[in-house]
Design a protein around this motif. Structure first.
Motif, PDB file in Angstrom:
ATOM      1  N   GLN A  10      -0.104   2.220 -20.637  1.00  0.00           N
ATOM      2  CA  GLN A  10      -0.414   2.558 -19.249  1.00  0.00           C
ATOM      3  C   GLN A  10       0.282   1.589 -18.289  1.00  0.00           C
ATOM      4  OE1 GLN A  10      -4.662   2.167 -19.544  1.00  0.00           O
ATOM      5  NE2 GLN A  10      -4.974   4.380 -19.569  1.00  0.00           N
ATOM      6  N   TYR A  11       0.253   0.308 -18.650  1.00  0.00           N
ATOM      7  CA  TYR A  11       0.883  -0.710 -17.814  1.00  0.00           C
ATOM      8  C   TYR A  11       2.396  -0.497 -17.744  1.00  0.00           C
ATOM      9  CZ  TYR A  11       1.650  -5.257 -15.655  1.00  0.00           C
ATOM     10  OH  TYR A  11       2.006  -6.252 -14.776  1.00  0.00           O
ATOM     11  N   LEU A  12       3.008  -0.243 -18.901  1.00  0.00           N
ATOM     12  CA  LEU A  12       4.464  -0.028 -18.913  1.00  0.00           C
ATOM     13  C   LEU A  12       4.841   1.221 -18.136  1.00  0.00           C
ATOM     14  CD1 LEU A  12       5.405  -1.048 -22.561  1.00  0.00           C
ATOM     15  CD2 LEU A  12       5.646  -2.376 -20.461  1.00  0.00           C
ATOM     16  N   ALA A  13       4.083   2.293 -18.303  1.00  0.00           N
ATOM     17  CA  ALA A  13       4.375   3.533 -17.566  1.00  0.00           C
ATOM     18  C   ALA A  13       4.263   3.297 -16.067  1.00  0.00           C
ATOM     19  CB  ALA A  13       3.431   4.650 -18.014  1.00  0.00           C
ATOM     20  N   ALA A  14       3.218   2.593 -15.652  1.00  0.00           N
ATOM     21  CA  ALA A  14       3.041   2.306 -14.229  1.00  0.00           C
ATOM     22  C   ALA A  14       4.185   1.444 -13.701  1.00  0.00           C
ATOM     23  CB  ALA A  14       1.696   1.614 -13.998  1.00  0.00           C
ATOM     24  N   GLY A  15       4.588   0.443 -14.465  1.00  0.00           N
ATOM     25  CA  GLY A  15       5.699  -0.409 -14.043  1.00  0.00           C
ATOM     26  C   GLY A  15       6.986   0.371 -13.874  1.00  0.00           C
ATOM     27  N   LEU A  16       7.237   1.270 -14.802  1.00  0.00           N
ATOM     28  CA  LEU A  16       8.442   2.092 -14.707  1.00  0.00           C
ATOM     29  C   LEU A  16       8.394   3.019 -13.496  1.00  0.00           C
ATOM     30  CD1 LEU A  16       8.709   2.809 -18.499  1.00  0.00           C
ATOM     31  CD2 LEU A  16      10.464   1.633 -17.133  1.00  0.00           C
ATOM     32  N   LEU A  17       7.211   3.553 -13.198  1.00  0.00           N
ATOM     33  CA  LEU A  17       7.088   4.411 -12.012  1.00  0.00           C
ATOM     34  C   LEU A  17       7.296   3.617 -10.730  1.00  0.00           C
ATOM     35  CD1 LEU A  17       4.174   6.778 -13.003  1.00  0.00           C
ATOM     36  CD2 LEU A  17       6.588   7.329 -12.779  1.00  0.00           C
TER      37      LEU A  17
ATOM     38  N   CYS B 218       3.819   5.964  -5.380  1.00  0.00           N
ATOM     39  CA  CYS B 218       3.864   6.010  -6.849  1.00  0.00           C
ATOM     40  C   CYS B 218       2.781   6.905  -7.414  1.00  0.00           C
ATOM     41  CB  CYS B 218       3.712   4.608  -7.433  1.00  0.00           C
ATOM     42  SG  CYS B 218       5.149   3.581  -7.201  1.00  0.00           S
ATOM     43  N   VAL B 219       1.588   6.756  -6.907  1.00  0.00           N
ATOM     44  CA  VAL B 219       0.472   7.546  -7.430  1.00  0.00           C
ATOM     45  C   VAL B 219       0.657   9.022  -7.087  1.00  0.00           C
ATOM     46  CG1 VAL B 219      -2.022   7.922  -7.279  1.00  0.00           C
ATOM     47  CG2 VAL B 219      -1.108   5.600  -7.495  1.00  0.00           C
ATOM     48  N   ARG B 220       0.998   9.302  -5.845  1.00  0.00           N
ATOM     49  CA  ARG B 220       1.186  10.714  -5.457  1.00  0.00           C
ATOM     50  C   ARG B 220       2.293  11.389  -6.262  1.00  0.00           C
ATOM     51  NH1 ARG B 220       0.513   9.610   0.606  1.00  0.00           N
ATOM     52  NH2 ARG B 220      -1.706   9.946   0.819  1.00  0.00           N
ATOM     53  N   SER B 221       3.438  10.746  -6.324  1.00  0.00           N
ATOM     54  CA  SER B 221       4.557  11.383  -7.036  1.00  0.00           C
ATOM     55  C   SER B 221       4.316  11.377  -8.541  1.00  0.00           C
ATOM     56  CB  SER B 221       5.880  10.694  -6.696  1.00  0.00           C
ATOM     57  OG  SER B 221       5.903   9.376  -7.197  1.00  0.00           O
ATOM     58  N   GLY B 222       3.748  10.296  -9.067  1.00  0.00           N
ATOM     59  CA  GLY B 222       3.525  10.206 -10.499  1.00  0.00           C
ATOM     60  C   GLY B 222       2.521  11.214 -11.015  1.00  0.00           C
ATOM     61  N   LEU B 223       1.434  11.417 -10.282  1.00  0.00           N
ATOM     62  CA  LEU B 223       0.405  12.353 -10.744  1.00  0.00           C
ATOM     63  C   LEU B 223       0.892  13.804 -10.750  1.00  0.00           C
ATOM     64  CD1 LEU B 223      -2.866  10.875  -9.220  1.00  0.00           C
ATOM     65  CD2 LEU B 223      -2.172  10.958 -11.632  1.00  0.00           C
ATOM     66  N   ARG B 224       1.921  14.103  -9.978  1.00  0.00           N
ATOM     67  CA  ARG B 224       2.490  15.466  -9.985  1.00  0.00           C
ATOM     68  C   ARG B 224       3.001  15.851 -11.357  1.00  0.00           C
ATOM     69  NH1 ARG B 224       5.799  14.349  -5.591  1.00  0.00           N
ATOM     70  NH2 ARG B 224       7.547  14.398  -7.007  1.00  0.00           N
TER      71      ARG B 224
ATOM     72  N   GLN C 292       0.829  -1.204   0.000  1.00  0.00           N
ATOM     73  CA  GLN C 292       0.000   0.000   0.000  1.00  0.00           C
ATOM     74  C   GLN C 292       0.867   1.260   0.000  1.00  0.00           C
ATOM     75  OE1 GLN C 292      -3.330   0.100  -0.227  1.00  0.00           O
ATOM     76  NE2 GLN C 292      -3.356   2.327  -0.203  1.00  0.00           N
ATOM     77  N   ALA C 293       1.951   1.244   0.751  1.00  0.00           N
ATOM     78  CA  ALA C 293       2.841   2.409   0.801  1.00  0.00           C
ATOM     79  C   ALA C 293       3.475   2.667  -0.562  1.00  0.00           C
ATOM     80  CB  ALA C 293       3.918   2.205   1.867  1.00  0.00           C
ATOM     81  N   VAL C 294       3.901   1.615  -1.247  1.00  0.00           N
ATOM     82  CA  VAL C 294       4.472   1.770  -2.591  1.00  0.00           C
ATOM     83  C   VAL C 294       3.417   2.338  -3.530  1.00  0.00           C
ATOM     84  CG1 VAL C 294       5.431   0.561  -4.594  1.00  0.00           C
ATOM     85  CG2 VAL C 294       6.160  -0.084  -2.287  1.00  0.00           C
ATOM     86  N   LEU C 295       2.235   1.798  -3.478  1.00  0.00           N
ATOM     87  CA  LEU C 295       1.136   2.268  -4.324  1.00  0.00           C
ATOM     88  C   LEU C 295       0.875   3.756  -4.087  1.00  0.00           C
ATOM     89  CD1 LEU C 295      -1.252   1.694  -6.254  1.00  0.00           C
ATOM     90  CD2 LEU C 295      -2.578   1.078  -4.232  1.00  0.00           C
ATOM     91  N   GLU C 296       0.766   4.148  -2.839  1.00  0.00           N
ATOM     92  CA  GLU C 296       0.491   5.554  -2.510  1.00  0.00           C
ATOM     93  C   GLU C 296       1.614   6.474  -2.979  1.00  0.00           C
ATOM     94  OE1 GLU C 296      -0.392   5.794   1.663  1.00  0.00           O
ATOM     95  OE2 GLU C 296      -2.218   4.590   1.440  1.00  0.00           O
TER      96      GLU C 296
END
Length: 159
Positions: A119-126, A79-85, A73-77
């Motif tokens: 989308q999958y590749l971008a998420a994996g890279l993040l 990634c999403v927080r920093s990635g959406l910036r 959950q911490a990794v998910l949070e």
């Protein structure tokens, strides 16, 4: 930079992955998108296998006593927080799919949202970029080991 004995495709995967991780580190959306476009043109299964291998190794090193749900959950949070910036096209479902896929806990028969390859590749890279930053290491050794492991597995004779 990459071993000469690697075939062209693994070298291209490694180069584009390294470019994408550098772009993620710099929060450069255009350079990141450019690297993802290159990766889309390569064998999808090989690209995702390399990224999943990196994710698994990094998670194992970050959590040597075992991985708990809170850790994922911490990794998910993060990634999403920093990635959406800096990457507004980031899809939460793709990040979840990457993490569950890398950990081998996803259900391939389950009905879920349709995630496009980019989308999958971008998420994996993040996810890889996040874990590399959390571990405070350079990504290249992990990338080399992931490609080498796939190369070894593909050349290993099955009984």
């Amino acid at each position: 930079m990459w071993p000469d004995h690697w075939p062209r495709t693994p070298r291209e995967i490694a180069a584009a992955t390294a470019d994408a991780l550098a772009a993620a580190h710099d929060e450069s959306a255009q350079a990141f998108d450019d690297a993802v476009v290159v990766l889309i043109g390569l064998p999808y299964e090989q690209v995702t296998a390399v990224h999943a291998g990196m994710i698994r190794e990094l998670l194992e090193e970050l959590h040597p006593d075992g991985l708990a749900g809170e850790d994922v959950q911490a990794v998910l949070e993060r990634c999403v927080r920093s990635g959406l910036r800096w990457l507004p096209s980031l899809e939460l479902d793709a990040v979840v799919a990457v993490l569950t896929g890398a950990l081998g806990v996803s259900d391939p028969d389950a009905e879920g949202p349709r995630i496009r390859a980019e989308q999958y590749l971008a998420a994996g890279l993040l996810v890889v970029a996040d874990l590399v930053a959390a571990r405070r290491v350079a990504p290249e050794p992990y990338l080399r080991r992931a490609v080498s492991e796939i190369e070894r597995a593909e050349t290993q004779e099955m009984p």
